[in-house]
Design a protein around this motif. Structure first.
Motif, PDB file in Angstrom:
ATOM      1  N   LEU A 110       0.770  -1.029   0.035  1.00  0.00           N
ATOM      2  CA  LEU A 110      -0.041   0.102   0.139  1.00  0.00           C
ATOM      3  C   LEU A 110       0.856   1.193  -0.041  1.00  0.00           C
ATOM      4  O   LEU A 110       0.625   2.174  -0.690  1.00  0.00           O
ATOM      5  CB  LEU A 110      -0.895  -0.031   1.116  1.00  0.00           C
ATOM      6  CG  LEU A 110      -2.225  -0.870   1.177  1.00  0.00           C
ATOM      7  CD1 LEU A 110      -2.975  -0.710   2.343  1.00  0.00           C
ATOM      8  CD2 LEU A 110      -3.018  -0.217   0.049  1.00  0.00           C
ATOM      9  N   ARG A 111       1.920   1.241   0.799  1.00  0.00           N
ATOM     10  CA  ARG A 111       2.841   2.495   0.767  1.00  0.00           C
ATOM     11  C   ARG A 111       3.352   2.797  -0.616  1.00  0.00           C
ATOM     12  O   ARG A 111       3.386   3.788  -0.929  1.00  0.00           O
ATOM     13  CB  ARG A 111       4.149   2.105   1.810  1.00  0.00           C
ATOM     14  CG  ARG A 111       4.922   3.366   1.901  1.00  0.00           C
ATOM     15  CD  ARG A 111       5.841   3.115   3.116  1.00  0.00           C
ATOM     16  NE  ARG A 111       6.689   2.074   2.910  1.00  0.00           N
ATOM     17  CZ  ARG A 111       6.488   0.789   3.674  1.00  0.00           C
ATOM     18  NH1 ARG A 111       5.551   0.724   4.495  1.00  0.00           N
ATOM     19  NH2 ARG A 111       7.541  -0.136   3.315  1.00  0.00           N
ATOM     20  N   HIS A 112       3.963   1.613  -1.246  1.00  0.00           N
ATOM     21  CA  HIS A 112       4.343   1.930  -2.655  1.00  0.00           C
ATOM     22  C   HIS A 112       3.375   2.576  -3.589  1.00  0.00           C
ATOM     23  O   HIS A 112       3.498   3.211  -4.474  1.00  0.00           O
ATOM     24  CB  HIS A 112       5.018   0.602  -3.329  1.00  0.00           C
ATOM     25  CG  HIS A 112       6.236   0.311  -2.608  1.00  0.00           C
ATOM     26  ND1 HIS A 112       6.468  -0.407  -1.545  1.00  0.00           N
ATOM     27  CD2 HIS A 112       7.490   0.427  -3.062  1.00  0.00           C
ATOM     28  CE1 HIS A 112       7.932  -0.606  -1.636  1.00  0.00           C
ATOM     29  NE2 HIS A 112       8.414  -0.048  -2.457  1.00  0.00           N
ATOM     30  N   LEU A 113       2.062   1.894  -3.433  1.00  0.00           N
ATOM     31  CA  LEU A 113       1.096   2.181  -4.277  1.00  0.00           C
ATOM     32  C   LEU A 113       0.497   3.687  -4.016  1.00  0.00           C
ATOM     33  O   LEU A 113       0.385   4.542  -5.136  1.00  0.00           O
ATOM     34  CB  LEU A 113      -0.381   1.293  -4.078  1.00  0.00           C
ATOM     35  CG  LEU A 113      -1.487   1.659  -5.051  1.00  0.00           C
ATOM     36  CD1 LEU A 113      -1.071   1.667  -6.367  1.00  0.00           C
ATOM     37  CD2 LEU A 113      -2.616   0.545  -4.762  1.00  0.00           C
ATOM     38  N   ARG A 114       0.619   4.066  -2.862  1.00  0.00           N
ATOM     39  CA  ARG A 114       0.314   5.401  -2.637  1.00  0.00           C
ATOM     40  C   ARG A 114       1.088   6.529  -2.984  1.00  0.00           C
ATOM     41  O   ARG A 114       0.900   7.240  -3.275  1.00  0.00           O
ATOM     42  CB  ARG A 114      -0.163   5.642  -0.956  1.00  0.00           C
ATOM     43  CG  ARG A 114      -1.393   4.843  -0.450  1.00  0.00           C
ATOM     44  CD  ARG A 114      -1.241   4.915   1.031  1.00  0.00           C
ATOM     45  NE  ARG A 114      -2.642   4.328   1.602  1.00  0.00           N
ATOM     46  CZ  ARG A 114      -2.724   3.677   2.838  1.00  0.00           C
ATOM     47  NH1 ARG A 114      -1.372   3.693   3.449  1.00  0.00           N
ATOM     48  NH2 ARG A 114      -3.628   3.210   3.100  1.00  0.00           N
ATOM     49  N   LEU A 115       2.529   5.910  -2.865  1.00  0.00           N
ATOM     50  CA  LEU A 115       3.845   6.824  -3.487  1.00  0.00           C
ATOM     51  C   LEU A 115       3.389   7.070  -4.811  1.00  0.00           C
ATOM     52  O   LEU A 115       3.643   8.237  -5.330  1.00  0.00           O
ATOM     53  CB  LEU A 115       4.903   6.159  -3.067  1.00  0.00           C
ATOM     54  CG  LEU A 115       6.097   6.822  -3.452  1.00  0.00           C
ATOM     55  CD1 LEU A 115       6.370   8.275  -2.972  1.00  0.00           C
ATOM     56  CD2 LEU A 115       7.444   5.970  -3.341  1.00  0.00           C
ATOM     57  N   HIS A 116       3.413   6.163  -5.662  1.00  0.00           N
ATOM     58  CA  HIS A 116       3.590   6.070  -7.155  1.00  0.00           C
ATOM     59  C   HIS A 116       2.190   6.624  -7.859  1.00  0.00           C
ATOM     60  O   HIS A 116       2.048   7.419  -8.748  1.00  0.00           O
ATOM     61  CB  HIS A 116       3.805   4.823  -7.814  1.00  0.00           C
ATOM     62  CG  HIS A 116       5.203   4.484  -7.388  1.00  0.00           C
ATOM     63  ND1 HIS A 116       6.592   5.379  -7.942  1.00  0.00           N
ATOM     64  CD2 HIS A 116       5.751   3.506  -6.785  1.00  0.00           C
ATOM     65  CE1 HIS A 116       7.479   4.609  -7.447  1.00  0.00           C
ATOM     66  NE2 HIS A 116       7.184   3.510  -6.735  1.00  0.00           N
ATOM     67  N   GLY A 117       0.973   6.459  -6.820  1.00  0.00           N
ATOM     68  CA  GLY A 117      -0.326   6.946  -7.400  1.00  0.00           C
ATOM     69  C   GLY A 117      -0.239   8.328  -6.931  1.00  0.00           C
ATOM     70  O   GLY A 117      -1.048   9.063  -7.865  1.00  0.00           O
TER      71      GLY A 117
END
Length: 736
Positions: free
Chosen positions: A487-494
């Motif tokens: 989720l952290r990666h997705l929120r960052l790149h999102g």
């Protein structure tokens, strides 16, 4: 006995911003002008009080700017416009040395304008009303003067109506209202003393209420509240209580403790919604002209009224002073008002998702934000700033942001072990794989590395192969498979993708048009995939699902047009959508969520046949599930089919994937091949009408998410399609 009469070159009815400007310019041109108003001056009137740089420049050129500055302490300030938490703030592109806005109470501004007109030589009659006109205003009977309330006739070849939205001049002429607009808000405002000095005029809109805090002249503050129509209903005590309660709803703009130490120095002014409805009337005719609100009344929420009154008054006063006949005035006024009239009433609606998308984009894009501020001083038209391209990007960014929030809510309540659960709509993927794919899509889209020509992969085997490799790389890149890490990666790149969409970064702005909705549509499909995998209720009408459904309808439309298939009507019982060109060959009715899952490739042929169709379901089903030119031709040409399915397993790149073999037998029949695919050779032969069909076999492998521009790494379907009399290029076709 006939009443006494005087003769002038012009009579101006209404002595505020527009009328005083007309009278000043006429008097300076040596014309004999009478300025009439039923009010005495100085006096107040309902107003938003704002003067932007272009208006301040006109005020200076008229001579009233110096006069009002000599009598009062003005406070030039920056402008802050905040809607649903998104702020556009700054100063303006300078005009005549002014780069800030100034708020002046009308009791001060109008007095300066009237004194300027009188000093220029205009004669004034205040506390006097106009009862009628001399002449009907037609070509045969032009207006030749006015009749005052005491019966006195004042003759003049021109009568200028500057008497406001409820113009007496317009009523006596019987002028039609050529256009009406309305917003949704009413207003309450009052003046205050004792508030701290501020360098900003601040507008803040939250939900159903808005606040404007504007420093005025001589350390007075204007505090105005806008809200739904019921805000201004009730007794005077109830309205005053509603006003004070609303002021305390905006602590970021107006600290309640500061309000406690301040003093309200005027009654609450009530401005009901009905008083703010827009009217447009003809601008001029034989012997008459309308200026300011008399001819065109916009909603005051965009504070264009004073500026328009000064500009229109300047045009008419200068033209009549030169002896012109105002033949160009109507076109000039309408051109100047174009976009701004409509924009004022769009801004006067209670904000929803469209406003959130719009203002979040304006706040993030510094170029668009400055252009937005400069619309207030007429450097740009609203349509030049809020273009369809920008609106599409900002809408996509907002929906993507909502999708990320929705995905987070779904996953945050799950145990860590759920990351390994399979996603049935993407059988080769776990929940963790799905998140990895979404992260990769966001990362690649933001940096301009999205799959090349993704929307053409359905008909180009080489592109399809590259797209599959690109999709597979997303899973390989993400190493942190924990729920929180993913989720952290997705929120960052999102988040980076959202910012790139809002700013219009080169990776987005220089890409193809489909690149804007592609990652959002992909997210919408996979959010629905995840809901189904976890047994969560479907999102039937949220912004993410609506956007995804619209995007996939557009993509299906393009493919049906490309292969020459007839249109299909989709309906959910309350709304209908047509995909494809021309008259629909049939229709299908199902819940909207099911239609979305159908057009995004998440429903089987048997499932699609289970919907309520009004046409031959076989060809229509194939049309919805079309992936390349050959199957489109088959859908068009087939009159009857027999199908068998079998499931097998194969191993690819170390992973287990499920494959399905589908045999379609088409009966002997004459066919005519329409032009279907630009990928096919231009010399491809077509079966002749009446040709006896010969059974041939073609092996085709295709992906099941055939309408998606960025397919998930799902199992491919191996289809064996036996075709009567297929053309050579189709027999050689092999596409993913």
């Amino acid at each position: 006995m006939r009443p006494p009469q005087d003769e002038y070159d012009a009579v101006v009815v209404g002595a505020r911003c527009a009328g005083a400007t007309v009278a000043t310019l006429l008097a300076r041109a040596g014309r004999r002008v009478l300025l009439v108003d039923r009010a005495e001056f100085p006096s107040d009137t309902v107003s938003t009080h704002q003067l932007f740089p272009d208006s301040l420049d006109l005020l200076d050129r008229l001579g009233a700017g110096e006069r009002v500055r000599a009598a009062h302490r003005l406070r030039p300030v920056g402008y802050s416009w905040r809607v649903l938490g998104h702020t556009v703030r700054g100063t303006f592109t300078p005009v005549g040395g002014h780069d800030r806005t100034v708020s002046i109470r009308r009791v001060a501004l109008d007095a300066a304008l009237v004194d300027t007109a009188a000093e220029a030589g205009a004669l004034t009659r205040f506390g006097t009303s106009v009862a009628d006109l001399v002449g009907s205003g037609t070509a045969d009977d032009p207006v030749r003067g006015v009749v005052l309330d005491g019966g006195e006739r004042v003759l003049a070849p021109w009568v200028v109506g500057a008497d406001g939205r409820s113009s007496t001049v317009a009523r006596r002429l019987g002028l039609p209202v050529t256009r009406r607009l309305r917003g949704e808000v009413a207003m309450l405002f009052a003046y205050w003393e004792g508030l701290p000095d501020s360098s900003w005029c601040r507008i803040d809109v939250q939900g159903r209420l808005g606040l404007m805090s504007a420093p005025c002249e001589d350390d007075v503050h204007l505090l105005s509240v806008a809200g739904p129509a019921e805000l201004t209903r009730g007794t005077s005590e109830q309205r005053a209580a509603a006003y004070l309660a609303a002021l305390r709803r905006f602590p970021a703009v107006l600290n309640p403790r500061l309000l406690d130490d301040a003093r309200q120095v005027s009654p609450v002014v009530v401005v009901p919604e009905t008083m703010l409805r827009g009217v447009e009337r003809p601008a001029t005719g034989p012997g008459w002209a309308l200026v300011g609100d008399a001819g065109l009344f916009k909603h005051p929420v965009t504070a264009q009224g004073i500026g328009d009154a000064l500009a229109q008054g300047w045009f008419v006063g200068a033209a009549l002073g030169r002896g012109d006949d105002l033949r160009d005035y109507q076109a000039w006024r309408d051109d100047r008002a174009a976009d701004f009239f409509e924009w004022s009433y769009q801004a006067a609606r209670l904000p929803g998702s469209e406003a959130a998308a719009l203002y979040s984009g304006l706040a993030a894009d510094p170029v668009a934000g400055q252009e937005f501020l400069d619309t207030f001083s007429r450097h740009h038209r609203p349509g030049e700033v809020m273009t369809p391209v920008r609106r599409a990007r900002w809408r996509a960014a907002w929906v993507y942001e909502q999708g990320l929030a929705e995905l987070s809510r779904i996953l945050e309540g799950l145990p860590e072990s759920a990351m390994a659960d399979a996603v049935p709509a993407c059988p080769a993927w776990s929940v963790g794989d799905l998140l990895a794919h979404l992260t990769g899509v966001a990362q690649d889209a933001a940096r301009g590395a999205y799959a090349e020509r993704a929307l053409d992969a359905w008909r180009d085997p080489a592109l399809a192969e590259r797209r599959e490799a690109w999709t597979a790389s997303h899973v390989d890149r993400l190493t942190d498979r924990s729920r929180d890490g993913a989720l952290r990666h997705l929120r960052l790149h999102g988040g980076r993708l959202v910012l790139a969409l809002r700013r219009g970064d080169a990776a987005i702005a220089d890409g193809p048009e489909w690149l804007v909705p592609a990652p959002v549509g992909d997210l919408a499909v996979h959010v629905a995939d995840l809901r189904e995998a976890l047994g969560a209720p479907a999102d039937t009408d949220g912004p993410v699902a609506r956007f995804g459904f619209a995007a996939y309808r557009d993509w299906l439309h393009a493919r049906l047009v490309a292969v020459g298939l007839p249109a299909i009507r989709l309906g959910d019982g309350s709304r209908e959508w047509v995909v494809g060109d021309g008259e629909p060959a049939g229709s299908v009715t199902a819940p909207r969520h099911e239609l979305f899952r159908m057009v995004s490739g998440r429903r089987s042929a048997a499932g699609i046949r289970g919907y309520a169709w009004t046409t031959d379901v076989g060809p229509a089903t194939d049309a919805v599930r079309v992936t390349h030119a050959f199957r489109a031709w088959l859908a068009w040409a087939s009159a009857s089919t027999s199908m068998t399915r079998r499931w097998t397993r194969i191993s690819t790149r170390g992973s287990r994937r499920r494959w399905r073999s589908l045999t379609v037998t088409v009966v002997r029949m004459p066919v005519t091949l329409p032009k279907l695919c630009t990928a096919a050779p231009s010399t491809a032969p077509s079966p002749l009408p009446g040709r006896s069909a010969t059974r041939r076999s073609v092996m085709l492998r295709r992906r099941s998410a055939m309408t998606s521009p960025s397919c998930c790494r799902r199992p491919s379907r191996l289809s064996r399609i036996e075709v009567p009399g297929g053309p050579a290029w189709a027999r050689r076709a092999s596409t993913r």
